[in-house]
Each structure stands twice: as C-alpha cells, then as structure tokens.
Design an enzyme around this catalytic site. Structure first.
Site: not given
Ligand code: DGJ
Length: 715
Positions: A446, A510
């Site tokens: 991430d 997301d």
């Molecule tokens: C951002 C990501 O896009 C999410 O899927 C998740 O992993 C969060 N970060 C976790 O902090």
C-alpha cells in the site's frame, strides 16, 4: 548522412518512420500491415506536409522528438539549459539500427553537447508500440533537463478521452474535443495518482466500444508525470508524455544520462474493445511477471472492511475459518496488525506485530490459514512511517523533507527516503523478516500519501524515490521469488504498466459499492485485463457511499475483475453467507473462461446500464448493471458480440427474478431462467431481451457454445 525510412511490423500493424532532414525520425505511417514490398520512400513522400502560409519558411517539423531548434513551435520533446543558458538543439542522426520489430536511432548535437538515443519497438503479437528516450550530457558543464518526452505521437483525431477521479472514484472518463491549445494532465503527487493517471485516447468523432479509429497512450511511470494532447498552431495534433521534473530534479553532470519512462501506444480502427484486446494481450505477455501472467487468480478474502484495525489472532483465525467455509482461497491480513496500530496515527515504520493482538507473532495465524488450505497474504506500507514509531524516534532524518520546513502530512505519516541506501536496506530487512517469519505468499503493498516535500539531501527526489521503490520491490521479489505483490495506493492510485512489471494485481479502488465500482472498472478495463483488477464483494452497506446493495449486484460486479470478499462474515446472516458461497462457487466454475480472456464493453441503449461480456469464445458471461433509473420501461435488447454466427449457443439468465416485480408484470422464458438455444447470428442480431432493471439491479446471462457431434468426435 542520410538514412532510409524504416519499418516495424507486429500485431498486424506496420509503423514506418523516416528521417527526411537527417534529424529525429518522423512517423509517416501507423496502420494495418503494409505489403512487404511497399516502397517506404514513396510512403514518406506521400505523407510529407506542405508548408502552409503564415508560418516558418521551411515548415515546422513534427517529428517523434520535435525540436524547437528546427522550428517546431509547439511543445518540444526536450527543453534544457546550462546554468540559465538556453540549449537549442538540432539533433542529427548518427546511426539507425532496425531489426523488424525494434529500432534504435542514435542522435547527437555536438554544439549543444547532447547525445540522444531513441528506442522504439512494436510488440510482435499485440502491435503495442513502446518508445523511450535516453539523453546524455556530452557537454562539459551541468545540463538541466526541464522536460524530456518519451516520444511525440502525431494523431489526426481531436476527440480526446482523458481520465481523472479522486479517492474511491478512480478512472473517471472525460471526453472532449480538442479545440486550440492543449489538454494537459499533470501529476505531482509522487504516485501514479487518482486525479490524473497517465492514460489518454484520441479518436475519430464519436468513437465507441466497437467503432472508430482510436489511438491510446500510456506513460508507464509511478511518479510525477505530464501527458498532453496539443493542437499546434497549424492544426496538427501531437500527444506527448514524460516524467515531470521538479525544479533542479534532472541536472546531469558531464557524461551523465537520463532515461524517460516508457511511453506505450496502441491503435485500432475498430474502437475501444479492439484496442483493449491489444493492450490486455500485451500486459499479459510482456508486462506482468512471467510466473503469474497466465494463471487464474485465487479468490481473496481481505480483512480491511471486515475488521479494520480491530483484529487479533483469535478473531482472525475465526474469520479465516469462516472464509474457507465459503470457498475463499487466499486470506489477506490487511492494516491493523502492527504495533500500536489501533488507528492510523501509529505503527507504520516498525513493522512489528502488535504484542497485544499477536502475542505469538504472525506465524500461528499464517499457519492456521495454510492449514485450512488457503494461502496467506499480508498488508504492508513499506514506504511510510508514523512519527509515533521507534524508527522515526531513532532516525527522524530518514524521511523525505525540506530542512527547516514542517511538512503537511497525509494520513499522519511521513515518506521514508528510500533513495538512501541505509533506509532502503533497513526497510528491506523488516519486510524480509516478516516474510520469513510468516511465510506469507502475498503482499498487499500500500502507499497512502502524496509526496508534499519530496526532498532528499536538499534536492527534489520524486524520480529517484520512484526508482528506489521499484528497486525495493525488485529486491523483495528476488529474495522471495514465490511471493506475489499487489499494488495499492489508497485504492487505484498506483496503477500503471511499470509497477505491473513487478506486481500482479492492482487494488482498483477503495469503493466496493457496485454503483460507483461499475464505471471505475469499465474505464480501468480499457487498459488493464480483468484478472489483475482487484474487485471485492464488500458489505451490503458501502463504507464509501451511503448505499445498500444486493449481493447479486456486488458479486456479479466483482466477477468483472479478480474476485474477492471484503466484508465481516462473522456478522453476516447465515442465509447471506450461503448465497455468497454459491456466488463464489459460480465464479470458480466460470473463472477459467474469464481470466486471461476477452472482455468486451457492450453498448446498451440505456445510458444508465453498463454491460460487459467476458469469455473465451465457448463460454461468455454477460452482465448488465443498472446504475441509474432507466429512461424507458423497456429498452432495446442488448446485442452481444464475438459469437460465431453459425454455431449454436445455450443462453440462460443466471439470476432470474423469482416473481414479477415492480418493474414488470409478466416474465418471459429468458427472464424466468429457462435455457434457450439459438445461433450466434440470432443472438448477436436479435440481442438479449433482459428483464427490466431498476437502479441497483444486475442481469447476468450465461452463453455457452454447444458442441456439435462432429466437434465432440474431433476433441
Ligand atoms: C488503503 C487501501 O486502499 C485499503 O484497501 C486498506 O488497505 C487501507 N489503506 C488500510 O490502511
């Protein structure tokens, strides 16, 4: 020295370039494959532009690397200076090497003290063109490169689609006609970005999924970039892309070189679906890490929307038990496992499991997941650290930042300066330890903040940081060759072909709400094949929108990508869990026909219905998702495509409404879920008369080719 025009052939296309004035080559043809004996000199003469009145006397050459020094009055490919002294180039070709699908043009300008190598290649099977430029400072003083394009594609179409968006709403398409001036996408966030990802399409008026001439460009780069479609003052159009250099970022000492990211371009005369077929084929064969590119993707479970930060060994083991029971194949432990990570203000940087949540470390959970027959994946965000971490307490200077400046934070975190060897070594050691300890076979990598003060040792460092991230990922992959990596940056903020050379999946967004997810996936699928676009069944109540969605809508939307589940199974009613298990079983049955195969975006008569057709020719899944209330009570039937006209097919609605409902009084045979048989021609011409859909409903139709007795005997 004069050079003959040269050609590249691949993917049923030919690309011809000529060097009429001995300078950078000019594109004289890109289209269907030319006869082998085509006279390229005649072609070059045919495609030469007359010199119009009102401009320079010898014309304003739009070459693959247009030069202001040769009278080009638009944005040149190279802009540079030496301590404020403008560098004017008139590059001259020294050598042209061409082997049929790859060419190198070696250029130099002794007065400017510049050498430049242009590398072009045309992929043999997909016809995707790659272009890259390397510039060398052959002078005896520092050369500041303000701009260096990876190539300039001349196009004759002014209908432009660019892509924008934001967090949880990536890949929004903007279609506009290029008037005068330029459409410029600029990204300064230090990742591929949500708002200006480096993709652009130019096409003939009204081009669509299955019609029109289209050219696409993509800059494969995960840092800052600039991408532009520019109308020149004489009306011609160029598309250019390159890394965006911050002030002082690209200063070359004598003898130093600078290389652009790769510009990929593709074209089609048959609209966006054909363009995607080329790009998907190219990504599968030439971009993705070899070991995974052909494989079918396992069903994921991701803990984020199930638990967020509220996790521990016992609850995650129980969750793993529940996931395996519904057919999940990979369990990914998302954010929340780090020391002190009960919120997003602490934990990043140390990469130690939280002792209260995981007193025995991560191994027992990972072993438990594996004992259940699933593979274990782990979320990491290696480029970042919170101020509240042992790492930054010990090394406050290990972050990117400008001396004497408080920097604005994103998600309460700092960006580690990975250009420094000791920082990169430290982060690698932590990742290595976690991988060894847990035996994780998968990392969700991430990256959750923009680079606001991207300064290392006083100098702008986005380009160096981007390269350092690539190096770190490469190092992890080299040390752990079996480990797959997913690219995530607050959803789809780092999705490009360069990151995909070292990762196997992008977390597309997301947003798991299918209303918004459908257009996101649709646009992303122009450039990315379905099996690498992470797509999850989220909770009924979406956390990024205020909507509640049916399981069918969520699950058939997730089948459009790499299927996963990201919802709390422990609180999910048993009936929903059973229904989800059935959807997963259906997905697994269909998966061999979906992953690695065609994805067609269908045109639907109602603009609020997004329809796709995915399959391998023998089995097709058609999904029509209604994301707005339809204009009419009955819309025109949905015409499918790609079937063999004379072959026969079985057709069945996979999710028939159990009874007439608000949108219809009576059902038809297809709507009742009966299996019908028809020829490919009939289906493609008459189309599918789907149930009238209300906003938030989806119709999923399975089309299966019926083997004839003769085919069965041959098999
Ligand atoms: C951002 C990501 O896009 C999410 O899927 C998740 O992993 C969060 N970060 C976790 O902090």
């Amino acid at each position: 020295m004069s050079f003959k025009p040269f050609r590249l052939d691949g993917g049923g296309d030919s690309v011809v370039l000529a060097l009429p004035d001995g300078g950078p080559p000019r594109l004289v043809y890109w289209g269907p494959a030319l006869p082998l004996d085509e006279d390229l000199q005649v072609l070059a003469d045919l495609s030469a532009d007359p010199v119009p009145q009102g401009g320079l006397d010898d014309g304003e050459p739009l070459s693959w690397l247009p030069e202001a020094g040769r009278g080009f009055m638009g944005r040149p490919a190279l802009e540079a200076h030496r301590d404020g002294q403008l560098v004017i180039t008139q590059l001259v070709a020294r050598e042209v090497r061409c082997d049929g699908d790859c060419a190198e043009v070696d250029l130099a300008d002794a007065v400017a003290g510049i050498e430049l190598l242009l590398t072009l290649s045309l992929d043999a099977s997909s016809g995707v063109l790659s272009s890259r430029v390397r510039v060398t400072n052959a002078g005896d003083s520092a050369l500041t490169v303000d701009w260096l394009a990876a190539g300039a594609l001349p196009v004759s179409h002014d209908e432009i689609v660019s892509f924008g968006g934001r967090w949880a709403r990536e890949f929004m398409q903007h279609r506009q006609t290029l008037g005068s001036g330029a459409i410029v996408l600029e990204n300064r966030t230090g990742r591929t970005s949500h708002h200006a990802p480096p993709f652009m399409i130019a096409g003939s008026p009204g081009f669509g999924e299955s019609s029109g001439a289209v050219f696409a460009v993509h800059l494969a780069w995960s840092g800052n970039h600039r991408l532009a479609a520019e109308r020149l003052r004489d009306g011609r159009i160029q598309m250019q892309a390159g890394a965006l250099h911050l002030p002082g970022e690209a200063v070359l000492a004598p003898g130093e070189t600078l290389e652009t990211p790769i510009l990929y371009a593709a074209r089609s005369d048959a609209g966006l679906n054909d363009l995607s077929a080329r790009l998907h084929g190219f990504v599968r064969s030439a971009i993705l890490p070899r070991e995974v590119s052909a494989s079918q993707r396992p069903v994921h479970f991701n803990t984020w929307e199930a638990a967020y930060f509220a996790q521990d060994e016992a609850s995650m083991m129980a969750l793993a038990d529940a996931t395996v029971a519904i057919g999940v194949e990979r369990f990914v432990l998302d954010d929340g496992w780090l020391r002190g990570r009960n919120h997003d203000r602490a934990g990043l940087g140390d990469w130690a499991p939280d002792a209260a949540k995981y007193p025995r470390g991560l191994k027992p959970l990972a072993d438990h997941v594996r004992a259940l027959g699933m593979s274990f994946g782990l979320w990491v965000e290696p480029e970042m650290a919170n101020a509240d971490s042992d790492l930054l307490r010990a090394h406050p200077d290990w972050v990117l930042g400008a001396p004497g400046r408080e920097q604005p934070l994103g998600r309460h975190q700092y960006v580690l300066d990975l250009t420094r060897g000791e920082v990169a070594d430290h982060v690698f050691a932590l990742l290595d330890a976690r991988l060894v300890e847990s035996g994780a076979a998968y990392l969700k990598w991430d990256m959750n903040r923009d680079l606001t003060h991207p300064v290392s040792a006083g100098r702008a460092a986005v380009m160096r940081q981007t390269q350092a991230v690539y190096r770190l990922i490469d190092r992890v992959r080299a040390a752990h060759p079996g480990v797959e990596i997913e690219s995530c940056a607050s959803g789809g903020g780092r999705a490009d072909y360069e990151i995909l050379k070292r990762t196997t999946r992008i977390w597309t967004s997301d947003c798991n709400d299918p209303f918004d997810r459908q257009p996101i996936q649709r646009a992303a699928s122009i450039f990315f094949p379905p099996e690498i676009m992470g797509a999850h069944v989220g909770p009924a109540d979406s956390h990024t929108t205020a909507r509640r969605n049916s399981l069918a809508f969520r699950a058939f939307t997730a089948m459009g990508g790499h299927f996963g589940v990201e919802a709390d199974l422990m609180t999910m009613p048993e009936s929903d869990r059973r229904a989800l298990a059935e959807m997963i079983a259906l997905h697994k049955r269909l998966r061999p026909h979906l992953h690695g195969h065609a994805l067609l975006r269908l045109d639907h008569a109602d603009a609020g219905c997004l329809a796709t057709q995915q399959g391998d020719g023998d089995v097709w899944l058609v999904a029509a998702a209604q994301i707005a209330t339809p204009v009419y009570a009955l819309t025109a039937p949905l015409r499918v495509s790609g079937l063999e006209g004379s072959a026969r097919y079985r057709v069945r609605l996979l999710n028939p409404p159990e009874a007439p409902r608000a949108s219809m009084k009576k059902r038809t045979a297809l709507v009742r879920g009966e299996t019908l048989e028809a020829s490919g021609l009939a289906l493609m011409t008459a189309g599918l008369h789907l149930p009238p859909l209300r906003a938030g409903e989806i119709a999923a139709v399975l089309i299966e080719r019926i083997e004839t007795p003769a085919e069965a005997r041959r098999a």
